[in-house]
Every structure is written in structure tokens, then in C-alpha cells.
Design a protein around this motif. Structure first.
Motif, PDB file in Angstrom:
ATOM      1  N   ARG A  23      56.933  19.649 -38.016  1.00  0.00           N
ATOM      2  CA  ARG A  23      55.695  19.522 -38.795  1.00  0.00           C
ATOM      3  C   ARG A  23      55.087  20.891 -39.065  1.00  0.00           C
ATOM      4  N   THR A  45      59.431  17.159 -33.074  1.00  0.00           N
ATOM      5  CA  THR A  45      58.601  16.623 -34.158  1.00  0.00           C
ATOM      6  C   THR A  45      57.463  17.571 -34.506  1.00  0.00           C
ATOM      7  N   LEU A  46      56.782  18.085 -33.478  1.00  0.00           N
ATOM      8  CA  LEU A  46      55.680  19.015 -33.711  1.00  0.00           C
ATOM      9  C   LEU A  46      56.184  20.315 -34.341  1.00  0.00           C
ATOM     10  N   PHE A  76      67.130  12.393 -29.002  1.00  0.00           N
ATOM     11  CA  PHE A  76      66.778  13.792 -28.732  1.00  0.00           C
ATOM     12  C   PHE A  76      67.885  14.770 -29.106  1.00  0.00           C
ATOM     13  N   LEU A  78      65.011   7.311 -28.370  1.00  0.00           N
ATOM     14  CA  LEU A  78      64.911   8.739 -28.065  1.00  0.00           C
ATOM     15  C   LEU A  78      66.146   9.504 -28.563  1.00  0.00           C
ATOM     16  N   VAL A  97      61.898  15.208 -27.992  1.00  0.00           N
ATOM     17  CA  VAL A  97      61.619  14.580 -29.295  1.00  0.00           C
ATOM     18  C   VAL A  97      60.230  14.959 -29.792  1.00  0.00           C
ATOM     19  N   LEU A  98      59.236  14.907 -28.908  1.00  0.00           N
ATOM     20  CA  LEU A  98      57.869  15.265 -29.298  1.00  0.00           C
ATOM     21  C   LEU A  98      57.786  16.722 -29.709  1.00  0.00           C
ATOM     22  N   ALA A  99      58.404  17.604 -28.924  1.00  0.00           N
ATOM     23  CA  ALA A  99      58.383  19.037 -29.258  1.00  0.00           C
ATOM     24  C   ALA A  99      59.097  19.293 -30.580  1.00  0.00           C
ATOM     25  N   GLY A 110      61.991  12.407 -24.100  1.00  0.00           N
ATOM     26  CA  GLY A 110      60.779  12.158 -24.865  1.00  0.00           C
ATOM     27  C   GLY A 110      60.028  13.432 -25.176  1.00  0.00           C
ATOM     28  N   THR A 111      59.989  14.342 -24.208  1.00  0.00           N
ATOM     29  CA  THR A 111      59.350  15.644 -24.426  1.00  0.00           C
ATOM     30  C   THR A 111      60.091  16.437 -25.501  1.00  0.00           C
TER      31      THR A 111
END
Length: 329
Positions: A316, A312-313, A248, A246, A308-310, A305-306
Motif C-alpha cells: 500500500r 500488505t502495508l 504468506f 495466509l 501477510v500484514l507487513a 499473519g505478521t
């Protein structure tokens, strides 16, 4: 001597009335409230990942050694030792567990002190100074309100400072070789298992009142110690996942700050509503264990984790817009 000192402060408190007492009561509640937790989490999530993890480690170590010392010495609270001691207001209700050492001092030292060291490194000397003052005001407030002796707060401060140094050293030591994270994991879990066995099977003082009831119930006294066990067990597991999976802190600080602010809301609910419900309705020891057992999973895994996901999105989406502007598929 310690009781005489508390009686002197009590006499002074009763003589001067409300001049100083509201401040001392506010300080002592602040140290055990949500604000220092929020400050620690914001440093970790949004500003300095390594420093935040170091503060977390210091708090976990402080809570663990505090609970361990409480159950080794089993020192009764001042008003139990001497009925002349009359704690101020509702401060007695928040004074759980055995007396030695002070849990409020442990929290203040780890969170205010740890955060203060970070602010000092960042050249924010005024903020750092205020946080250091809060540590010592918390220590004095516990004496002033009549819920801890001088040795309670001094040992609470010293033992926590030692654990902050030790856990900080371990964080640096683990950076030199990857396998050392696994060594910390195994050692941490073994220490937690050994502590639980010790807490459950050691003999406790059993003093009875004239009506046959226990003066102090050891089952209730054990509760505070499980907070540190839950913290350390969860921390040593989560830190490996956080360090290896993570990253982040590579996400933009603006996004981290935005997510961090909203991430405090569920954590506030858990600390102030969810966990107290378990303590009152199910089991004090279980509730204390889960307070940071689940809390650390949220702080070190779910929120990062949130982020990292945010991130990444978001990246993209930005790449897609850029390609469309350039006429690329």
C-alpha cells in the motif's frame, strides 16, 4: 545383548577419556536444542512454505508416535534395568520419559533429516549430507552416553521415518480435494482425544524401592507423550487457516527473511524459558502439551499473519508513493 553393548561403549568411553565424549555430548544436545527448530522454521517462513509444512508435519507425527510407543511398552531406562550402566555427565537429566523409543532420535530424524531432504532437492548436497550425518551421530551418541539401547534409537529412527512418509503423503493427498483438509482435521483431533484417554486410563508398571517409593513414576513418564498430542492437535487446526487464509509465500522473500529472523526471538524464549517454567512450576504434562500446542500457533499462524500484514502495508505504501509520483490522488 543390548546392555552388554552399552557396557562395552561405557568401558571404551572411560578408557579413552575426553577424546570422543565431548563431541557425542554436543551432538546429543544439538538434536534437542533450538537450532534444528530454527532451521525448520526458516525453511517454512522464508524459503519454501510447502516443504516447511511437510517438515513440521513429519516432526509432529514423529513426536506423536514416539510418545505413543513409549507409553505402550513402558521400557525403563538402561541404568534402571542394570545399575552397571553409568550415563555420562548430565546426559541423564535430559533423558526424560520411558526409554523406548528414543526421543532425541525422533527429533533428529524429523528436523535434520527432513531439512536434509529439502536441501538435497535444492541441490545443496554438502549441507544435506552433513544433516544426514547428524541424524546418525545423534543415534550413536545416545548409545555412547549410556542413555538409550540400540533398539531404542533404531525404532526411533524407523518409526519417525514412517511417520514422515505418511504425513508427506497426506499433504499431497489433501491437495486433490479441498474437503480433505477437513477430514484430516477431524481425524487428527479424534486421534488426539483417543490418545489422551488411553494415556490417562491405561495401567502402568508400578515397581517400588525398599523405602516404599516408586522406582519410576508413571505420572512423570506421561509428560513426553503430551508433546506430540499438543503438536498434532494444534497442527491440524492451524494448517487449514494457514492454507486458506495466509498466503504468506506471495510476499517478497526479503521481507519474509527479515521478519523470520526476528520471529525466532520470542520462539526461543518460549522453548527455553516459558515452557520449562510451566513444566517445573505448574504441570509437566501441561507444559509439554503447550510446548508445541502454542508453538505451532505461533509458527503457523502468528508469524505468517505478521508477514501477510507487513506485506500488505508495504504494498500500500509503495502504491501510494507511485500514485504521488504520477500526480494521482
Amino acid at each position: 545383548m543390548d546392555i552388554e553393548y552399552l557396557l562395552y561403549l561405557q568401558q571404551f568411553r572411560e578408557t579413552v577419556g575426553s577424546i570422543l565424549t565431548p563431541l557425542m555430548n554436543a551432538v546429543t544436545k544439538l538434536s534437542a536444542g533450538f537450532l534444528p527448530i530454527a532451521m525448520m522454521c526458516m525453511i517454512y517462513w522464508a524459503f519454501d512454505r510447502k516443504a516447511g509444512r511437510k517438515i513440521l508435519a513429519g516432526l509432529g507425527g514423529g513426536l506423536f508416535i514416539n510418545g505413543f510407543l513409549k507409553l505402550i511398552f513402558c521400557v525403563y531406562r538402561p541404568w534402571i534395568r542394570d545399575t552397571r550402566i553409568l550415563p555420562y555427565g548430565d546426559s541423564k537429566t535430559a533423558a526424560t520419559g520411558y526409554s523406548f523409543p528414543s526421543g532425541h532420535t525422533t527429533r533428529a530424524t524429523a528436523m535434520f533429516g527432513g531439512s536434509g531432504l529439502w536441501f538435497m532437492e535444492k541441490k545443496h548436497s554438502v549441507v544435506a549430507g552433513l544433516l544426514f550425518v547428524l541424524v546418525f551421530l545423534t543415534m550413536f551418541s545416545r548409545n555412547y552416553l549410556g542413555v538409550h539401547t540400540p533398539q531404542d534409537v533404531l525404532v526411533g529412527f524407523i518409526s519417525t521415518a514412517v511417520m514422515m512418509y505418511l504425513t508427506g503423503w497426506l499433504e499431497l493427498w489433501s491437495e486433490k480435494e479441498k474437503k480433505r483438509d477437513l477430514m484430516i482435521l477431524v481425524a487428527g483431533l479424534l486421534i488426539c482425544i483417543a490418545a489422551v484417554l488411553y494415556y490417562e486410563y491405561k495401567p502402568y508398571p508400578l515397581d517400588y524401592l525398599p523405602d516404599g517409593s516408586l522406582l519410576v513414576d508413571p505420572a512423570k513418564m506421561r509428560g513426553d507423550a503430551y508433546e506430540g498430542v499438543g503438536f498434532i492437535a494444534s497442527f491440524v487446526i492451524c494448517r487449514i487457516l494457514e492454507k486458506r487464509q495466509l498466503d504468506f509465500d506471495r510476499i517478497s522473500q526479503k521481507l519474509r527473511l527479515f521478519i523470520s529472523i526476528f520471529a525466532l526471538i520470542p520462539l526461543y524464549w518460549w522453548i527455553n524459558t516459558g515452557c520449562p517454567y510451566i513444566i517445573e512450576e505448574i504441570s509437566r504434562s501441561l507444559g509439554k502439551f503447550l510446548r508445541f500446542g502454542l508453538g505451532i500457533i505461533y509458527i503457523m499462524v502468528l508469524v505468517p499473519g505478521t508477514v501477510v500484514l507487513a506485506g500488505t502495508l508495504t504494498n500500500r505504501g509503495s502504491d501510494k508513493v507511485t500514485r504521488e509520483k504520477q500526480g494521482q490522488p
